[in-house]
Design a protein around this motif. Structure first.
Motif, PDB file in Angstrom:
ATOM      1  N   ALA A  12       7.078   7.072  -5.313  1.00 19.29           N
ATOM      2  CA  ALA A  12       6.605   6.541  -6.598  1.00 19.29           C
ATOM      3  C   ALA A  12       6.916   7.508  -7.725  1.00 19.29           C
ATOM      4  O   ALA A  12       7.361   7.114  -8.799  1.00 19.29           O
ATOM      5  CB  ALA A  12       5.103   6.273  -6.527  1.00 19.29           C
ATOM      6  N   LEU A  16       9.034   6.127 -10.868  1.00 27.82           N
ATOM      7  CA  LEU A  16       8.315   5.710 -12.071  1.00 27.82           C
ATOM      8  C   LEU A  16       8.978   6.124 -13.383  1.00 27.82           C
ATOM      9  O   LEU A  16       9.023   5.327 -14.310  1.00 27.82           O
ATOM     10  CB  LEU A  16       6.871   6.223 -12.025  1.00 27.82           C
ATOM     11  CG  LEU A  16       5.991   5.562 -10.963  1.00 27.82           C
ATOM     12  CD1 LEU A  16       4.562   6.069 -11.111  1.00 27.82           C
ATOM     13  CD2 LEU A  16       6.011   4.048 -11.086  1.00 27.82           C
ATOM     14  N   VAL A  89       6.031  -0.798  -9.409  1.00 28.96           N
ATOM     15  CA  VAL A  89       4.903  -0.741 -10.343  1.00 28.96           C
ATOM     16  C   VAL A  89       4.308  -2.123 -10.552  1.00 28.96           C
ATOM     17  O   VAL A  89       3.083  -2.292 -10.602  1.00 28.96           O
ATOM     18  CB  VAL A  89       5.338  -0.120 -11.682  1.00 28.96           C
ATOM     19  CG1 VAL A  89       4.224  -0.207 -12.708  1.00 28.96           C
ATOM     20  CG2 VAL A  89       5.750   1.323 -11.477  1.00 28.96           C
TER      21      VAL A  89
END
Length: 469
Positions: A12, A16, A89
């Motif tokens: 992540a 991101l 996300v």
């Protein structure tokens, strides 16, 4: 699982920063092989608890993480970190977190209410308890209503020789069919709510279907229970001593249950232009207030509920942790499946879309009812609902109006037919485990299906001709 969580967190963090502004996935350009991780996690959930229960109990989180990475890593290699991060996300913030927060709040509040006292399980009383459970299922969820009422119902019938039918009908009515009238009732309906379906849409459009199913099941149960009661009577000695009335320990949690209903209803009614962009995923202010409120309700319930109440309910976090871990994998791996279904007949799953479409190009409610129900019988009904919601176009406004019969069929199939097997809906196995721990000899997997096929399938056929032609 800690290692898998660390790996996911690292992924992540990698994805991101580049996620904002990533493009929508073109489902028509994807290969059907992108659906393998989704199919893999659903088959793992359906089969491993039966084939390798020890392995599954200790490693289900690792299995979910493995299938998630089987999607994320190849997708990142093929489409780049930006597109992968955007999907990661969106699945996390747009769907998974609200979904888990609601389930956690309902699970915690229901676990803080304990019904103490001894009732006597006559056919009339048992039928009333099942009817009350059906109503509560749409208010506090099928899991919450099941956990609240199954122990008192078993206690009420512990002086009866035949009790299996009581638990089987409880699964039919309280753990499944009763949860069809609001987004609080069953996880697939809450996913529809997150996709834009109005809070009371299912209340209005599924009320006739639900009343038909409940009336038929309650009448059938009363007749069967009355037959057993008249022929066997009751045991001379009741294992549970009589008490003065029935007491609700932890009754303050009913106020928290009302707060949950208010928060979810508020998030659907409150229209606000305030929204926050979270790496390409818009998060509205009403949703944020709802989720913050659900966290607060959960914490307050844990604070005010006495330890003795949790102990009496055998409250523990393991069922919720299992749901959280497994659905993290489901929400990630379903991303390419939804994209391919949205591509319609031109996409890789055009055959599925065609199978539920009439020759004139319009969706077939009957086909959607049975297709959604067939998969919901053996796979989790929440992702099954999402699959067919998107097969039907995925636009809530159109489905609630022009194709209202189709959305009703998808909703009914997902909720009703979760009762067809022990693995169709999470409360089914929970109720089975509690019943067996209290001395009820529950039928095997296929023994239970003999009950469901003999009782439910004829009702589903009748419902098809009445409501989904």
């Amino acid at each position: 699982m800690k290692a898998a969580a660390t790996l996911a967190a690292g992924l992540a963090a990698l994805l991101l920063p580049a996620a904002a502004g990533a493009a929508e996935i073109d489902g028509a350009a994807l290969s059907p092989l992108w659906a393998v991780p989704f199919a893999g996690i659903l088959l793992s959930i359906a089969l491993l608890p039966m084939l390798a229960p020890g392995f599954w109990h200790h490693h289900f989180g690792k299995v979910a993480a493995a299938w998630s990475l089987a999607f994320l890593l190849p997708f990142a290699a093929a489409f780049g970190p930006a597109a992968t991060g955007s999907q990661f996300v969106h699945a996390l913030v747009g769907e998974y977190i609200p979904f888990i927060l609601l389930l956690t709040a309902l699970f915690t509040v229901a676990g803080g209410i304990h019904i103490r006292g001894n009732l006597h399980g006559s056919p009339g009383l048992n039928t009333v308890i099942l009817a009350i459970g059906a109503v509560l299922a749409s208010v506090m969820g099928t899991t919450g209503a099941s956990m609240l009422l199954i122990r008192p119902l078993i206690r009420a019938n512990d002086n009866r020789r035949h009790r299996v039918h009581v638990v089987v009908f409880f699964i039919f009515i309280v753990s499944n069919v009763g949860g069809s009238l609001t987004p609080l009732g069953d996880p697939p309906l809450f996913l529809g709510f997150l996709k834009g379906v109005d809070f009371f849409w299912t209340t209005v459009h599924l009320l006739p279907d639900t009343l038909f199913m409940l009336a038929a099941l309650l009448a059938g149960f009363y007749a069967l229970d009355r037959f057993y009661y008249r022929n066997e009577g009751v045991m001379p000695l009741d294992p549970t001593p009589d008490t003065r009335g029935v007491v609700f320990d932890g009754a303050a949690n009913f106020w928290l249950l009302a707060a949950i209903v208010g928060l979810v209803l508020m998030s659907g009614v409150w229209q606000s232009t305030v929204a926050f962009d979270v790496f390409g995923t818009p998060v509205g202010l009403p949703g944020l207030v709802r989720d913050a409120g659900l966290i607060a309700v959960t914490l307050v319930s844990l604070k005010i509920t006495r330890r003795e109440v949790h102990e009496a309910n055998q409250f523990g976090w393991e069922p919720m942790l299992e749901v959280a871990k497994l659905f993290a994998g489901i929400f990630l791996t379903i991303v390419p499946v939804i994209a391919m279904l949205k591509a319609g007949t031109e996409g890789p799953f055009g055959a599925i879309v065609a199978a539920v479409t009439r020759p004139d190009g319009q969706p077939s409610p009957a086909a959607y009812f049975w297709a959604t129900g067939a998969l919901s019988s053996f796979l989790d009904n929440a992702p099954t609902y999402l699959v067919f919601f998107n097969t039907a176009g995925g636009d809530a406004a159109t489905l609630m109006t022009t194709h209202a019969a189709t959305l009703a069929a998808i909703s009914a199939g997902a909720v009703f037919m979760g009762a067809n097997s022990y693995i169709g809906n999470a409360p089914n196995l929970m109720v089975k485990a509690i019943a067996e721990s209290r001395g009820v000899r529950m039928p095997s997997f296929f023994g239970y299906m003999a009950w469901s096929c003999g009782i439910l399938l004829p009702l589903f056929v009748i419902a098809t001709f009445i409501f989904f032609r």
